[in-house]
Write a protein that holds these residues in place. Structure first.
Motif, PDB file in Angstrom:
ATOM      1  N   GLY A 122      41.845  43.511  42.725  1.00 14.18           N
ATOM      2  CA  GLY A 122      40.971  42.784  41.984  1.00 14.18           C
ATOM      3  C   GLY A 122      41.959  41.767  41.276  1.00 14.18           C
ATOM      4  N   ALA A 123      42.438  40.826  41.842  1.00 12.41           N
ATOM      5  CA  ALA A 123      43.403  39.866  41.470  1.00 12.41           C
ATOM      6  C   ALA A 123      42.990  38.649  40.888  1.00 12.41           C
ATOM      7  CB  ALA A 123      44.645  39.564  42.316  1.00 12.41           C
ATOM      8  N   THR A 124      43.579  37.729  40.189  1.00 13.00           N
ATOM      9  CA  THR A 124      43.014  36.362  39.622  1.00 13.00           C
ATOM     10  C   THR A 124      43.994  35.297  39.750  1.00 13.00           C
ATOM     11  OG1 THR A 124      41.761  37.717  37.971  1.00 13.00           O
ATOM     12  CG2 THR A 124      41.928  35.365  37.513  1.00 13.00           C
ATOM     13  N   VAL A 125      43.423  34.380  40.237  1.00 12.47           N
ATOM     14  CA  VAL A 125      44.709  33.030  40.122  1.00 12.47           C
ATOM     15  C   VAL A 125      43.829  32.300  39.114  1.00 12.47           C
ATOM     16  CG1 VAL A 125      45.388  31.020  41.484  1.00 12.47           C
ATOM     17  CG2 VAL A 125      45.174  33.154  42.794  1.00 12.47           C
ATOM     18  N   VAL A 126      44.684  31.787  38.108  1.00 12.53           N
ATOM     19  CA  VAL A 126      44.372  30.749  37.188  1.00 12.53           C
ATOM     20  C   VAL A 126      45.319  29.472  37.194  1.00 12.53           C
ATOM     21  CG1 VAL A 126      44.111  30.274  34.422  1.00 12.53           C
ATOM     22  CG2 VAL A 126      43.465  32.719  35.489  1.00 12.53           C
ATOM     23  N   THR A 127      44.722  28.271  37.627  1.00 15.94           N
ATOM     24  CA  THR A 127      45.302  27.330  37.530  1.00 15.94           C
ATOM     25  C   THR A 127      44.823  26.464  36.137  1.00 15.94           C
ATOM     26  OG1 THR A 127      45.193  26.882  39.894  1.00 15.94           O
ATOM     27  CG2 THR A 127      45.426  25.027  38.726  1.00 15.94           C
ATOM     28  N   VAL A 166      39.605  38.339  45.179  1.00 18.71           N
ATOM     29  CA  VAL A 166      40.597  37.547  44.218  1.00 18.71           C
ATOM     30  C   VAL A 166      39.809  36.466  43.496  1.00 18.71           C
ATOM     31  CG1 VAL A 166      42.573  36.158  44.244  1.00 18.71           C
ATOM     32  CG2 VAL A 166      42.588  37.943  45.996  1.00 18.71           C
ATOM     33  N   ARG A 167      39.764  36.588  42.217  1.00 14.51           N
ATOM     34  CA  ARG A 167      39.041  35.450  41.629  1.00 14.51           C
ATOM     35  C   ARG A 167      39.935  34.129  41.438  1.00 14.51           C
ATOM     36  NH1 ARG A 167      37.407  38.567  36.139  1.00 14.51           N
ATOM     37  NH2 ARG A 167      39.787  38.997  36.173  1.00 14.51           N
ATOM     38  N   VAL A 168      39.224  32.858  41.266  1.00 13.89           N
ATOM     39  CA  VAL A 168      40.178  31.671  41.440  1.00 13.89           C
ATOM     40  C   VAL A 168      39.310  30.988  40.099  1.00 13.89           C
ATOM     41  CG1 VAL A 168      40.774  29.783  42.270  1.00 13.89           C
ATOM     42  CG2 VAL A 168      40.730  31.745  43.771  1.00 13.89           C
ATOM     43  N   VAL A 169      40.254  30.653  39.094  1.00 21.39           N
ATOM     44  CA  VAL A 169      39.748  30.248  37.656  1.00 21.39           C
ATOM     45  C   VAL A 169      40.497  28.944  37.560  1.00 21.39           C
ATOM     46  CG1 VAL A 169      39.766  30.475  35.408  1.00 21.39           C
ATOM     47  CG2 VAL A 169      39.288  32.342  36.887  1.00 21.39           C
ATOM     48  N   GLU A 170      39.772  27.782  37.116  1.00 21.39           N
ATOM     49  CA  GLU A 170      40.217  26.745  36.773  1.00 21.39           C
ATOM     50  C   GLU A 170      39.988  26.457  35.165  1.00 21.39           C
ATOM     51  OE1 GLU A 170      40.182  21.901  37.828  1.00 21.39           O
ATOM     52  OE2 GLU A 170      38.872  23.094  38.409  1.00 21.39           O
ATOM     53  N   ILE A 171      41.025  26.301  34.400  1.00 21.71           N
ATOM     54  CA  ILE A 171      40.849  25.973  33.242  1.00 21.71           C
ATOM     55  C   ILE A 171      41.362  24.283  32.868  1.00 21.71           C
ATOM     56  CG2 ILE A 171      41.535  26.458  30.551  1.00 21.71           C
ATOM     57  CD1 ILE A 171      42.056  29.463  31.405  1.00 21.71           C
ATOM     58  N   ALA A 172      40.458  23.643  32.357  1.00 17.01           N
ATOM     59  CA  ALA A 172      40.664  22.224  32.038  1.00 17.01           C
ATOM     60  C   ALA A 172      40.595  21.971  30.458  1.00 17.01           C
ATOM     61  CB  ALA A 172      39.710  21.340  32.756  1.00 17.01           C
ATOM     62  N   PRO A 173      41.918  21.962  29.855  1.00 15.30           N
ATOM     63  CA  PRO A 173      41.705  21.403  28.452  1.00 15.30           C
ATOM     64  C   PRO A 173      41.686  20.114  28.214  1.00 15.30           C
ATOM     65  CG  PRO A 173      43.638  23.069  28.982  1.00 15.30           C
ATOM     66  CD  PRO A 173      43.020  22.575  30.386  1.00 15.30           C
ATOM     67  N   GLY A 174      41.272  19.606  27.242  1.00 19.81           N
ATOM     68  CA  GLY A 174      41.282  18.157  26.548  1.00 19.81           C
ATOM     69  C   GLY A 174      42.495  18.056  26.078  1.00 19.81           C
ATOM     70  N   HIS A 222      34.136  41.431  38.812  1.00 20.16           N
ATOM     71  CA  HIS A 222      32.964  40.540  39.511  1.00 20.16           C
ATOM     72  C   HIS A 222      32.687  39.492  38.845  1.00 20.16           C
ATOM     73  CE1 HIS A 222      30.525  42.505  36.282  1.00 20.16           C
ATOM     74  NE2 HIS A 222      29.499  41.712  36.794  1.00 20.16           N
ATOM     75  N   VAL A 223      33.286  39.062  37.604  1.00 23.36           N
ATOM     76  CA  VAL A 223      32.690  37.713  36.749  1.00 23.36           C
ATOM     77  C   VAL A 223      33.776  36.779  37.139  1.00 23.36           C
ATOM     78  CG1 VAL A 223      32.096  36.631  34.880  1.00 23.36           C
ATOM     79  CG2 VAL A 223      31.615  39.144  35.162  1.00 23.36           C
ATOM     80  N   ASN A 224      33.564  35.695  37.757  1.00 28.12           N
ATOM     81  CA  ASN A 224      34.253  34.521  37.903  1.00 28.12           C
ATOM     82  C   ASN A 224      34.071  33.164  37.151  1.00 28.12           C
ATOM     83  OD1 ASN A 224      36.753  33.748  40.245  1.00 28.12           O
ATOM     84  ND2 ASN A 224      35.661  31.949  39.808  1.00 28.12           N
ATOM     85  N   VAL A 225      34.926  32.892  36.354  1.00 27.42           N
ATOM     86  CA  VAL A 225      34.949  31.528  35.646  1.00 27.42           C
ATOM     87  C   VAL A 225      35.360  30.539  36.372  1.00 27.42           C
ATOM     88  CG1 VAL A 225      35.347  30.262  33.475  1.00 27.42           C
ATOM     89  CG2 VAL A 225      34.599  32.761  33.483  1.00 27.42           C
TER      90      VAL A 225
END
Length: 253
Positions: A122-127, A166-174, A222-225
């Motif tokens: 259960g890994a996560t990639v955060v970009t 594998v979760r793939v998350v994108e964080i988009a700051p202003g 199981h929760v992917n943002v």
């Protein structure tokens, strides 16, 4: 077993804050960046393991990844803006550098560490992307184009990993105020850099964004943002920024 996180662009700003936050959360953090002196200071402060690496060097990235036995979390944070030129004044070399760092660097690291991520339970990639990844603005061509590409890369990866744990998350700051981002964009011009944040009541900090990373990574597996857009209250949209006080001095932070 202690989980392992790899954070790129860890020597300052958001990357350093993410490193500190994940280390506090109990991760073994491999802090990746080019500047050895800053990594050494970060390691001494957080307990992270420093790894001097240029993410635009595919061969060096492959050698680094080959030595990573376990990777539960990858935070692709290395990036930046390197000019504020209009298209008619654009320097193709600056555009090339922007794509090499923001896009190809993310590609190199993700591709190289994907086997370790797939092997983790259960890994996560955060970009770490930007609101510039879906809204262009004047003078931001080299940065917004690269961040649009990084957005496409992240979405493609999520589709290609469908059916894999594998979760793939994108964080988009202003607007985030860090010590180097605007300075790099304006070639070290401190006055122009300071003007970006002038009279803005509490731009985001690197620590605010690090909390967003910790939140997305800490959710049940199981929760992917898919995408988390985060701005300071003073910034309603890319071109809608309030300059002036918003809070009473005693208001909670």
């Amino acid at each position: 077993m202690v989980k392992t996180a790899v954070v790129t662009g860890a020597s300052s700003g958001i990357g350093a804050a993410v490193t500190a936050r994940l280390a506090k959360q109990g991760y073994r953090v491999l802090a990746v960046a080019r500047r050895a002196d800053r990594l050494a200071e970060l390691a001494g402060r957080t307990g992270a393991e420093p790894h001097v690496l240029d993410v635009t060097d595919a061969g060096a990235v492959d050698r680094f990844a080959a030595a990573v036995a376990r990777c539960d979390v990858l935070v692709n944070n290395a990036g930046g803006a390197f000019d504020a030129a209009a298209l008619q004044d654009a320097d193709p070399q600056v555009w090339r550098h922007s794509f090499e760092v923001n896009v190809l660097g993310t590609l190199h690291v993700t591709r190289a560490l994907l086997p370790a991520l797939l092997a983790a339970p259960g890994a996560t990639v955060v970009t770490m992307n930007s609101t510039a990844g879906f809204t262009p603005y004047e003078g931001g061509g080299s940065y917004t184009a690269a961040k649009h590409a990084a957005h496409a890369l992240t979405g493609t990866l999520r589709l290609e990993l469908a059916g894999r744990p594998v979760r793939v998350v994108e964080i988009a700051p202003g607007m985030v105020r860090t010590e180097e981002f605007a300075l790099n964009r304006f070639a070290g011009d401190a006055d122009r850099a300071a003007a970006v944040y002038a009279d803005v009541d509490r731009p985001l900090t690197a620590e605010d964004v690090a909390e967003c990373v910790a939140f997305t990574v800490g959710l049940p597996i199981h929760v992917n943002v898919d995408q988390l857009v985060v701005r300071p209250l003073a910034q309603a949209a890319q071109h809608k920024l309030h300059r002036g006080p918003l809070f009473q001095e005693e208001a909670p932070r």
